[in-house]
Design a protein around this motif. Structure first.
Motif, mmCIF file in Angstrom:
data_model
loop_
_atom_site.group_PDB
_atom_site.id
_atom_site.type_symbol
_atom_site.label_atom_id
_atom_site.label_comp_id
_atom_site.label_asym_id
_atom_site.label_seq_id
_atom_site.Cartn_x
_atom_site.Cartn_y
_atom_site.Cartn_z
ATOM 1 N N ASP A 237 33.257 29.313 40.859
ATOM 2 C CA ASP A 237 33.176 29.978 39.568
ATOM 3 C C ASP A 237 32.961 31.473 39.779
ATOM 4 O OD1 ASP A 237 32.780 30.837 37.004
ATOM 5 O OD2 ASP A 237 30.950 29.684 36.644
ATOM 6 N N PHE A 238 34.034 32.242 39.693
ATOM 7 C CA PHE A 238 33.952 33.671 39.956
ATOM 8 C C PHE A 238 33.215 34.446 38.874
ATOM 9 C CE2 PHE A 238 37.283 32.476 42.891
ATOM 10 C CZ PHE A 238 37.028 33.293 43.985
ATOM 11 N N LEU A 239 32.934 33.801 37.749
ATOM 12 C CA LEU A 239 32.117 34.465 36.735
ATOM 13 C C LEU A 239 30.691 34.695 37.228
ATOM 14 C CD1 LEU A 239 33.294 32.699 33.457
ATOM 15 C CD2 LEU A 239 33.787 35.041 34.185
ATOM 16 N N LEU A 240 30.330 34.043 38.335
ATOM 17 C CA LEU A 240 29.012 34.259 38.937
ATOM 18 C C LEU A 240 28.953 35.560 39.727
ATOM 19 C CD1 LEU A 240 28.342 30.648 40.277
ATOM 20 C CD2 LEU A 240 27.224 31.754 38.323
ATOM 21 N N ALA A 359 32.054 47.354 34.683
ATOM 22 C CA ALA A 359 32.280 46.925 33.305
ATOM 23 C C ALA A 359 33.714 46.437 33.108
ATOM 24 C CB ALA A 359 31.974 48.069 32.340
ATOM 25 N N THR A 360 34.657 47.142 33.712
ATOM 26 C CA THR A 360 36.056 46.723 33.603
ATOM 27 C C THR A 360 36.277 45.397 34.310
ATOM 28 O OG1 THR A 360 36.846 49.000 33.424
ATOM 29 C CG2 THR A 360 38.436 47.347 34.139
ATOM 30 N N ARG A 361 35.714 45.247 35.503
ATOM 31 C CA ARG A 361 35.893 43.985 36.231
ATOM 32 C C ARG A 361 35.268 42.813 35.472
ATOM 33 N NH1 ARG A 361 35.013 47.304 40.885
ATOM 34 N NH2 ARG A 361 32.854 46.630 41.041
ATOM 35 N N LYS A 362 34.135 43.073 34.816
ATOM 36 C CA LYS A 362 33.498 42.016 34.036
ATOM 37 C C LYS A 362 34.388 41.615 32.858
ATOM 38 C CE LYS A 362 29.251 40.853 31.535
ATOM 39 N NZ LYS A 362 27.894 41.340 31.126
ATOM 40 N N GLY A 363 34.957 42.608 32.169
ATOM 41 C CA GLY A 363 35.852 42.323 31.057
ATOM 42 C C GLY A 363 37.097 41.590 31.502
ATOM 43 N N VAL A 364 37.637 41.988 32.658
ATOM 44 C CA VAL A 364 38.807 41.304 33.212
ATOM 45 C C VAL A 364 38.463 39.849 33.524
ATOM 46 C CG1 VAL A 364 40.378 41.179 35.191
ATOM 47 C CG2 VAL A 364 39.915 43.386 34.116
ATOM 48 N N SER A 365 37.291 39.627 34.111
ATOM 49 C CA SER A 365 36.854 38.255 34.424
ATOM 50 C C SER A 365 36.788 37.394 33.172
ATOM 51 C CB SER A 365 35.476 38.268 35.100
ATOM 52 O OG SER A 365 35.532 38.828 36.380
ATOM 53 N N GLN A 366 36.203 37.943 32.126
ATOM 54 C CA GLN A 366 36.069 37.186 30.884
ATOM 55 C C GLN A 366 37.436 36.883 30.280
ATOM 56 O OE1 GLN A 366 33.486 39.873 28.776
ATOM 57 N NE2 GLN A 366 31.611 38.933 29.568
ATOM 58 N N PHE A 367 38.351 37.847 30.345
ATOM 59 C CA PHE A 367 39.700 37.596 29.854
ATOM 60 C C PHE A 367 40.389 36.523 30.699
ATOM 61 C CE2 PHE A 367 44.255 38.298 30.341
ATOM 62 C CZ PHE A 367 44.677 38.097 29.040
ATOM 63 N N GLN A 368 40.283 36.657 32.015
ATOM 64 C CA GLN A 368 40.910 35.673 32.896
ATOM 65 C C GLN A 368 40.420 34.261 32.576
ATOM 66 O OE1 GLN A 368 39.573 37.672 36.495
ATOM 67 N NE2 GLN A 368 41.679 38.046 37.148
ATOM 68 N N SER A 369 39.121 34.147 32.387
ATOM 69 C CA SER A 369 38.552 32.838 32.080
ATOM 70 C C SER A 369 39.111 32.283 30.778
ATOM 71 C CB SER A 369 37.027 32.953 31.997
ATOM 72 O OG SER A 369 36.431 31.713 31.671
ATOM 73 N N SER A 370 39.346 33.167 29.799
ATOM 74 C CA SER A 370 39.826 32.722 28.484
ATOM 75 C C SER A 370 41.264 32.213 28.519
ATOM 76 C CB SER A 370 39.715 33.868 27.478
ATOM 77 O OG SER A 370 40.705 34.854 27.701
ATOM 78 N N VAL A 371 42.032 32.622 29.553
ATOM 79 C CA VAL A 371 43.438 32.190 29.643
ATOM 80 C C VAL A 371 43.673 31.334 30.896
ATOM 81 C CG1 VAL A 371 44.327 34.124 28.287
ATOM 82 C CG2 VAL A 371 44.084 34.367 30.776
ATOM 83 N N ASN A 372 42.571 30.830 31.459
ATOM 84 C CA ASN A 372 42.642 29.904 32.591
ATOM 85 C C ASN A 372 43.294 30.508 33.839
ATOM 86 O OD1 ASN A 372 41.419 27.694 31.198
ATOM 87 N ND2 ASN A 372 43.362 27.376 30.120
ATOM 88 N N ILE A 373 42.978 31.776 34.093
ATOM 89 C CA ILE A 373 43.349 32.430 35.349
ATOM 90 C C ILE A 373 42.080 32.513 36.190
ATOM 91 C CG2 ILE A 373 44.160 34.577 36.407
ATOM 92 C CD1 ILE A 373 45.710 35.163 33.862
ATOM 93 N N PHE A 378 39.742 40.800 39.108
ATOM 94 C CA PHE A 378 40.691 41.686 39.770
ATOM 95 C C PHE A 378 41.971 41.774 38.942
ATOM 96 C CE2 PHE A 378 44.027 42.693 42.900
ATOM 97 C CZ PHE A 378 43.488 43.852 43.427
ATOM 98 N N PRO A 379 42.343 42.963 38.462
ATOM 99 C CA PRO A 379 43.518 43.095 37.594
ATOM 100 C C PRO A 379 44.834 43.159 38.380
ATOM 101 C CG PRO A 379 42.432 45.213 37.806
ATOM 102 C CD PRO A 379 41.592 44.227 38.584
ATOM 103 N N ASP A 380 45.348 41.985 38.732
ATOM 104 C CA ASP A 380 46.637 41.941 39.427
ATOM 105 C C ASP A 380 47.762 41.842 38.403
ATOM 106 O OD1 ASP A 380 46.430 39.357 38.515
ATOM 107 O OD2 ASP A 380 46.150 38.466 40.492
ATOM 108 N N GLN A 381 48.990 41.650 38.886
ATOM 109 C CA GLN A 381 50.146 41.613 37.995
ATOM 110 C C GLN A 381 50.035 40.488 36.968
ATOM 111 O OE1 GLN A 381 53.062 43.812 37.908
ATOM 112 N NE2 GLN A 381 52.930 42.765 35.937
ATOM 113 N N GLU A 382 49.464 39.358 37.380
ATOM 114 C CA GLU A 382 49.300 38.238 36.459
ATOM 115 C C GLU A 382 48.418 38.619 35.278
ATOM 116 O OE1 GLU A 382 48.256 33.440 36.688
ATOM 117 O OE2 GLU A 382 47.451 34.800 38.207
ATOM 118 N N VAL A 383 47.379 39.398 35.551
ATOM 119 C CA VAL A 383 46.477 39.840 34.490
ATOM 120 C C VAL A 383 47.203 40.786 33.535
ATOM 121 C CG1 VAL A 383 44.431 41.233 33.991
ATOM 122 C CG2 VAL A 383 44.344 39.483 35.766
#
Length: 397
Positions: A237-240, A359-373, A378-383
């Protein structure tokens, strides 16, 4: 244009009109007089300061802003620095041993800072410190911070009898072998060679002793590491992750985290945070309280990892087990657009400044979790693709 680019140049500010700069210098001279700067230095040094347009460009394009972690680390932790560091460890063994005994800072960390800051004194910077600080003090981004540093630099010139010509260093005002800002020079620099003068430009003894004193005052805990590389289990769980989340080593071990070689992490009530600066495909690190001390020297996670990793290698440790993925650098404009989009979608990343911070990485993590990534922050091309799709969907509702 791709998400990552090998070269990245941000838009810099338009130079200040000459009259505006003169007005700013006049205000700074009034402040300097109030803060005890002598009339001679106020008029002959501050009064003759020049605006350096390129300093604004450097400020907007710091490596920590535009480089991904693999590019940053590979450029700074290299064979030359490792070998030269070991040479310096041996050359200054007597001094370094005495500093470790007095201040509690292991020698290989002091050498690592030295190597990363100035290549062990071989390049201490050539920018005129006062002109750089005045330029940044007259720029809106961090005006008060650099105004304070400027005042201290002017007072330091008088205290240590430093000429304007000798007052050279980095574009941001850092000076000497260990690149101390004026505030650190004023508060923590000490006379290490006993000649009655604190000279961070020409005395390696002064510089290394001052570094040890600074780190001790920042709260370095003797006997503890900066951190270490670890291995993560499948489905972790990378949200940790992130410095704001702290667990004991016992708790991390219970979640399947091991040493990088697969050996048990061990049980301990020592608290640590988990960082994955290059995403889930790159190395992961457990970092301890001394990591935050390194951040007190330079508030960049990339820098702090580089200091710890280089120190380990100088001290004979092995290289990273998990290789660095091949990633190009970011465009600041791309990150700013991503931040604006995430904020619009309800994932708070703070100001859209084009900087990949916590702060940006935390927001990216939360977005990733919301779309099952994989929520590694880490904001890669998929993000980027997923964010664009989510934004389009929102706009069509």
């Amino acid at each position: 244009m791709s998400v990552f680019s090998c070269a990245s140049v941000a838009q810099t500010d338009v130079p200040l009109p000459q009259e505006s700069f003169k007005q700013c210098v006049a205000r700074l001279q009034d402040r300097a007089a109030d803060e005890g700067v002598s009339e001679s230095i106020n008029q002959n040094v501050l009064g003759k300061a020049r605006f350096l347009e390129k300093v604004i460009g450097y400020d907007r394009n710091q490596p920590e802003f535009v480089q991904t972690f693999p590019g940053y680390l590979s450029k700074r932790v290299n064979d030359w620095r490792i070998n030269k560091g070991r040479e310096m460890l041996n050359k200054h063994s007597e001094l370094l041993s005495s500093l470790t005994a007095k201040y509690g800072i292991p020698a290989h960390y002091l050498v690592s800072f030295w190597g990363l800051e100035t290549n062990f004194g071989s390049y201490k910077g050539k920018m005129p410190i006062i002109d750089s600080l005045v330029t940044l003090a007259c720029d809106q981004r961090r005006s008060e911070f650099f105004s304070k540093e400027l005042m201290l630099a002017l007072l330091l010139m008088e205290r240590e009898n430093i000429s304007r010509e000798s007052m050279v260093g980095s574009w941001a005002g850092a000076m000497g072998h260990t690149q101390f800002m004026p505030s650190a020079y004023t508060a923590y620099a000490v006379d290490g060679d006993g000649d009655g003068k604190v000279d961070l430009w020409n005395s390696e003894q002064d510089a290394l002793t001052s570094a040890a004193n600074f780190l001790q005052h920042l709260g370095w805990k003797t006997g503890f590491k900066w951190g270490r590389e670890v291995a993560l289990p499948e489905g972790f769980d990378f949200l940790l992750g992130g410095r704001e989340n702290k667990l004991t080593l016992t708790d991390w071990a219970a979640k399947g985290v091991t040493k990088a070689n697969g050996q048990p992490l061990g049980k301990s009530d020592i608290e640590a945070s988990l960082l994955v600066p290059a995403g889930h495909e790159g190395p992961a690190f457990i970092v301890y309280s001394n990591f935050n001390v390194i951040l007190g020297w330079n508030n960049s996670e990339y820098y702090a990892i580089a200091v710890g990793y280089l120190a380990d290698l100088i001290n004979g440790k092995t290289r990273l087990v998990r290789p660095l993925p091949e990633l190009g650098d970011y465009e600041i404009s791309q990150l700013r657009t991503l931040q604006e989009s995430l904020n619009s979608l309800g994932f708070d990343v703070g100001e859209a400044d084009g900087i990949l911070g916590p702060a940006t990485r935390k927001g990216v993590s939360q977005f990733q979790s919301s779309v099952n990534i994989v929520a590694d922050g880490f904001p890669d091309q998929e993000v980027f693709t997923a964010v664009a799709k989510a934004l389009t969907s929102k706009q069509t509702l």
